[in-house]
Design a protein around this motif. Structure first.
Motif, PDB file in Angstrom:
ATOM      1  N   TRP A 151       5.689   3.712  -0.155  1.00  0.00           N
ATOM      2  CA  TRP A 151       5.741   4.079   1.427  1.00  0.00           C
ATOM      3  C   TRP A 151       4.472   4.437   1.673  1.00  0.00           C
ATOM      4  O   TRP A 151       3.465   4.979   1.004  1.00  0.00           O
ATOM      5  N   CYS A 152       3.914   3.625   3.071  1.00  0.00           N
ATOM      6  CA  CYS A 152       2.667   3.753   3.572  1.00  0.00           C
ATOM      7  C   CYS A 152       3.036   4.061   5.330  1.00  0.00           C
ATOM      8  O   CYS A 152       3.665   3.190   5.751  1.00  0.00           O
ATOM      9  N   SER A 153       2.439   5.083   5.760  1.00  0.00           N
ATOM     10  CA  SER A 153       2.344   5.140   7.212  1.00  0.00           C
ATOM     11  C   SER A 153       2.003   3.836   8.046  1.00  0.00           C
ATOM     12  O   SER A 153       0.953   3.034   7.566  1.00  0.00           O
ATOM     13  N   GLY A 154       2.369   3.687   9.246  1.00  0.00           N
ATOM     14  CA  GLY A 154       2.058   2.433   9.923  1.00  0.00           C
ATOM     15  C   GLY A 154       0.897   2.598  10.442  1.00  0.00           C
ATOM     16  O   GLY A 154       0.305   1.506  10.798  1.00  0.00           O
ATOM     17  N   GLN A 155       0.224   3.689  10.561  1.00  0.00           N
ATOM     18  CA  GLN A 155      -1.260   3.785  11.016  1.00  0.00           C
ATOM     19  C   GLN A 155      -2.183   3.194  10.001  1.00  0.00           C
ATOM     20  O   GLN A 155      -3.169   2.647  10.357  1.00  0.00           O
ATOM     21  N   TYR A 156      -1.732   2.952   8.932  1.00  0.00           N
ATOM     22  CA  TYR A 156      -2.648   2.555   7.670  1.00  0.00           C
ATOM     23  C   TYR A 156      -2.035   1.221   6.729  1.00  0.00           C
ATOM     24  O   TYR A 156      -2.368   0.726   5.908  1.00  0.00           O
ATOM     25  N   SER A 157      -1.194   0.520   7.489  1.00  0.00           N
ATOM     26  CA  SER A 157      -0.437  -0.687   6.975  1.00  0.00           C
ATOM     27  C   SER A 157      -0.064  -1.560   8.053  1.00  0.00           C
ATOM     28  O   SER A 157      -0.285  -1.367   9.263  1.00  0.00           O
ATOM     29  N   GLY A 158       0.396  -2.667   7.560  1.00  0.00           N
ATOM     30  CA  GLY A 158       0.631  -4.013   8.323  1.00  0.00           C
ATOM     31  C   GLY A 158      -0.401  -4.781   8.811  1.00  0.00           C
ATOM     32  O   GLY A 158      -1.616  -4.472   8.120  1.00  0.00           O
ATOM     33  N   GLY A 159      -0.274  -5.707   9.455  1.00  0.00           N
ATOM     34  CA  GLY A 159      -1.134  -6.753   9.912  1.00  0.00           C
ATOM     35  C   GLY A 159      -2.165  -6.143  10.654  1.00  0.00           C
ATOM     36  O   GLY A 159      -3.284  -6.738  10.529  1.00  0.00           O
ATOM     37  N   ALA A 160      -1.949  -5.255  11.699  1.00  0.00           N
ATOM     38  CA  ALA A 160      -2.958  -4.716  12.492  1.00  0.00           C
ATOM     39  C   ALA A 160      -2.765  -3.041  12.683  1.00  0.00           C
ATOM     40  O   ALA A 160      -2.274  -2.580  13.560  1.00  0.00           O
ATOM     41  N   PRO A 161      -2.906  -2.458  11.447  1.00  0.00           N
ATOM     42  CA  PRO A 161      -3.074  -0.900  11.444  1.00  0.00           C
ATOM     43  C   PRO A 161      -3.635  -0.451  12.565  1.00  0.00           C
ATOM     44  O   PRO A 161      -4.886  -0.511  12.831  1.00  0.00           O
ATOM     45  N   ALA A 162      -2.906   0.882  13.153  1.00  0.00           N
ATOM     46  CA  ALA A 162      -3.567   1.386  14.231  1.00  0.00           C
ATOM     47  C   ALA A 162      -5.035   2.006  14.163  1.00  0.00           C
ATOM     48  O   ALA A 162      -5.704   2.194  14.850  1.00  0.00           O
ATOM     49  N   ALA A 163      -4.967   2.733  12.804  1.00  0.00           N
ATOM     50  CA  ALA A 163      -6.173   3.385  12.656  1.00  0.00           C
ATOM     51  C   ALA A 163      -7.305   2.453  12.272  1.00  0.00           C
ATOM     52  O   ALA A 163      -8.422   3.133  12.097  1.00  0.00           O
ATOM     53  N   GLY A 164      -7.168   1.295  12.279  1.00  0.00           N
ATOM     54  CA  GLY A 164      -8.443   0.061  12.063  1.00  0.00           C
ATOM     55  C   GLY A 164      -8.444   0.150  10.424  1.00  0.00           C
ATOM     56  O   GLY A 164      -9.726  -0.713  10.232  1.00  0.00           O
ATOM     57  N   TRP A 165      -8.053   0.795   9.604  1.00  0.00           N
ATOM     58  CA  TRP A 165      -8.003   0.761   8.351  1.00  0.00           C
ATOM     59  C   TRP A 165      -6.781   0.466   7.390  1.00  0.00           C
ATOM     60  O   TRP A 165      -5.752   0.970   7.940  1.00  0.00           O
ATOM     61  N   ARG A 166      -6.879  -0.572   6.786  1.00  0.00           N
ATOM     62  CA  ARG A 166      -5.679  -0.878   5.920  1.00  0.00           C
ATOM     63  C   ARG A 166      -5.799  -0.303   4.621  1.00  0.00           C
ATOM     64  O   ARG A 166      -6.670  -0.207   3.717  1.00  0.00           O
ATOM     65  N   LEU A 167      -4.670   0.573   4.025  1.00  0.00           N
ATOM     66  CA  LEU A 167      -4.660   1.153   2.880  1.00  0.00           C
ATOM     67  C   LEU A 167      -3.848   0.078   1.964  1.00  0.00           C
ATOM     68  O   LEU A 167      -2.702  -0.206   2.137  1.00  0.00           O
ATOM     69  N   VAL A 168      -4.566  -0.311   0.774  1.00  0.00           N
ATOM     70  CA  VAL A 168      -3.743  -1.361  -0.152  1.00  0.00           C
ATOM     71  C   VAL A 168      -3.563  -0.644  -1.380  1.00  0.00           C
ATOM     72  O   VAL A 168      -4.454  -0.259  -2.046  1.00  0.00           O
ATOM     73  N   VAL A 169      -2.265  -0.292  -1.786  1.00  0.00           N
ATOM     74  CA  VAL A 169      -1.805   0.231  -2.861  1.00  0.00           C
ATOM     75  C   VAL A 169      -1.205  -0.784  -3.779  1.00  0.00           C
ATOM     76  O   VAL A 169      -0.020  -1.327  -3.545  1.00  0.00           O
ATOM     77  N   GLY A 170      -1.608  -0.997  -5.014  1.00  0.00           N
ATOM     78  CA  GLY A 170      -1.202  -2.057  -5.801  1.00  0.00           C
ATOM     79  C   GLY A 170      -0.554  -1.350  -7.067  1.00  0.00           C
ATOM     80  O   GLY A 170      -0.994  -0.322  -7.645  1.00  0.00           O
ATOM     81  N   ARG A 171       0.125  -2.237  -7.808  1.00  0.00           N
ATOM     82  CA  ARG A 171       0.782  -1.637  -9.113  1.00  0.00           C
ATOM     83  C   ARG A 171       0.227  -2.456 -10.218  1.00  0.00           C
ATOM     84  O   ARG A 171       0.375  -3.687 -10.064  1.00  0.00           O
ATOM     85  N   ASP A 172      -0.234  -1.766 -11.342  1.00  0.00           N
ATOM     86  CA  ASP A 172      -0.554  -2.912 -12.465  1.00  0.00           C
ATOM     87  C   ASP A 172       0.804  -3.083 -13.286  1.00  0.00           C
ATOM     88  O   ASP A 172       1.376  -2.173 -13.756  1.00  0.00           O
ATOM     89  N   CYS A 173       1.177  -4.373 -13.375  1.00  0.00           N
ATOM     90  CA  CYS A 173       2.271  -4.433 -13.908  1.00  0.00           C
ATOM     91  C   CYS A 173       2.294  -5.366 -15.479  1.00  0.00           C
ATOM     92  O   CYS A 173       3.153  -5.836 -15.933  1.00  0.00           O
ATOM     93  N   ASP A 174       0.790  -5.242 -15.695  1.00  0.00           N
ATOM     94  CA  ASP A 174       0.554  -5.992 -17.208  1.00  0.00           C
ATOM     95  C   ASP A 174       1.113  -4.913 -18.242  1.00  0.00           C
ATOM     96  O   ASP A 174       1.055  -3.719 -18.136  1.00  0.00           O
TER      97      ASP A 174
END
Length: 451
Positions: free
Chosen positions: A428-451
């Protein structure tokens, strides 16, 4: 150093050996693993006679620096390759040979691991590495594994062909005995170096080679061929076991790489063990070395819901959560304390990676972004029309596996009493920091290492 003597006039390699070395899988570059011993010298000369000028051919020598004549072996490899005009790659490795840290026989294992690690690095896509294992080596391997109590996969012996790193490994001489290779080496006047450790009976393989095999050959002259037939039968059984596991995986596995527990319970114990072994091998891990399979699988599948049964392997574990079985890679522990995200820098965190990216120019102001593990009392903010939920209850609703909860990265923005939770791992990530146009002006990218 041993030399075969004066070569006969116009020595020609036997057709059977030439055919074996010509009949290779498709490849773009050919490597020969060259130790300096008799077998690998025969293989190098065969490969040169059959392939030089047709494909890119090179040799690789791994100097383990364990024997007194290691330098002599390396020098001979260099000299022979120079004479044959075959490029040579020399890699020197350090193997822990101390008696305190490495038991007798363990040195061989450590040297093998170091050798294959170098092969992994050297091979490029499309490369084929030739190794000079022969029929006597195969028989010793099968008997050695039999005495260790291995299953049919191990008793199949060394495969002729298998993936190795980004390339493949091929053993063209497995059908030929060492005596035949030695006759050819002497007739061709080849030079080679004898490894002094090959006569040390403290090593299990040498004991088999010098104390056991001569007696078996004397009593049963065709013992090599008999063991080879048994190994082939075990290889066929292994193939059928794999096909069965693949079929059952299609029925019980899901797109997230999990196994349906209810379906798994309907399998016989033999099928359950077979599917687990196949699953572990498919993920690239070493086979499980466990005893008491029946009890372990019973615990894994039948323990009470509030239990957390686990089967530990080398680099992974098998776990159960709700109605699924999971194969979980080991991951480094997350930082012990909080860490602040720096824009543009990737933060590794256990199974996850986190990164802050600006979506505006110029970059907007950025309050402190803190990452930490669960400390207790955290609440997940819901939509404006809902109250927040405790992280504990939210984990249960979202079916977050228990082994992830303690190391999951929690991301907070702000400081002090105004600090707010904005992300929970990749769940989960707040809409303030996710999506195509996050309101905060910053996007938080969280990835998972699947190897």
């Amino acid at each position: 150093m041993t030399t075969g003597g004066k070569p006969g006039s116009g020595f020609a390699w036997p057709d059977a050996l030439c055919c074996a070395v010509r009949s290779l899988p498709q490849h773009s570059r050919l490597w020969v693993a060259l130790s300096g011993g008799l077998d690998s010298m025969v293989l190098l000369h065969l490969a040169t006679a059959c392939h030089q000028g047709r494909v890119a051919l090179a040799a690789v020598h791994i100097n383990h620096q364990l024997q007194a004549n290691a330098g002599e072996a390396e020098a001979l490899c260099r000299a022979v390759c120079e004479e044959l005009e075959v490029p040579l790659e020399v890699r020197r490795v350090t193997v822990d040979a101390s008696c305190e840290s490495t038991p007798a026989g363990g040195i061989e294992e450590a040297a093998r691991d170091a050798r294959y690690a170098e092969f992994d690095q050297i091979l490029a896509p499309g490369d084929l590495l030739l190794m000079a294992h022969h029929a006597d080596d195969q028989a010793e391997t099968v008997l050695f594994r039999l005495l260790r109590g291995t299953g049919v996969a191990g008793l199949a012996g060394m495969p002729v062909h298998r993936p190795l790193g980004r390339g493949h490994l091929f053993r063209p001489l497995l059908a030929f005995g060492r005596a035949e290779l030695e006759r050819c080496a002497r007739a061709a006047a080849l030079s080679w170096v004898e490894d002094p450790s090959n006569t040390d009976r403290v090593f299990d393989r040498n004991y088999l080679r010098h104390e056991v095999m001569p007696g078996l050959k004397s009593r049963w002259p065709t013992v090599i061929q008999r063991v080879e037939r048994s190994a082939e039968a075990c290889a066929e059984s292994t193939f059928l076991n794999q096909r069965l596991a693949e079929k059952q995986w299609l029925e019980l596995g899901d797109q997230q790489g999990r196994v349906d527990l209810a379906g798994f319970r309907t399998l016989s114990l033999a099928e359950q063990k077979n599917l687990i072994r196949w699953w572990v091998d498919r993920q690239g891990y070493a086979p499980l070395t466990v005893s008491g399979w029946r009890q372990l699988i019973h615990d894994l599948t039948e323990a009470a819901e509030d239990r957390a049964p686990v089967i530990e392997g080398r680099g992974f574990s098998l776990r159960r959560f709700r109605s699924k079985l999971y194969l979980i890679p080991d991951r480094p522990a997350p930082p012990s304390g909080p860490v602040f995200l720096v824009p543009g820098q990737t933060l590794p965190w256990g199974w996850w990676t986190l990164r802050l990216e600006s979506v505006l120019t110029p970059q907007p102001p950025l309050p402190p972004i803190r990452v930490s593990t669960r400390q207790g009392g955290e609440r997940v903010p819901m939509s404006a029309s809902e109250h927040s939920k405790s992280l504990k209850n939210w984990f249960q609703e979202q079916a977050v596996p228990p082994w992830e909860r303690a190391c999951l990265p929690l991301v907070f923005v702000g400081s002090g009493a105004a600090e707010q939770l904005i992300a929970v791992g990749d769940f989960w990530c707040s809409g303030q920091y996710s999506g195509g146009a996050p309101a905060a002006g910053w996007r938080l990218v969280v990835g998972r290492d699947c190897d």
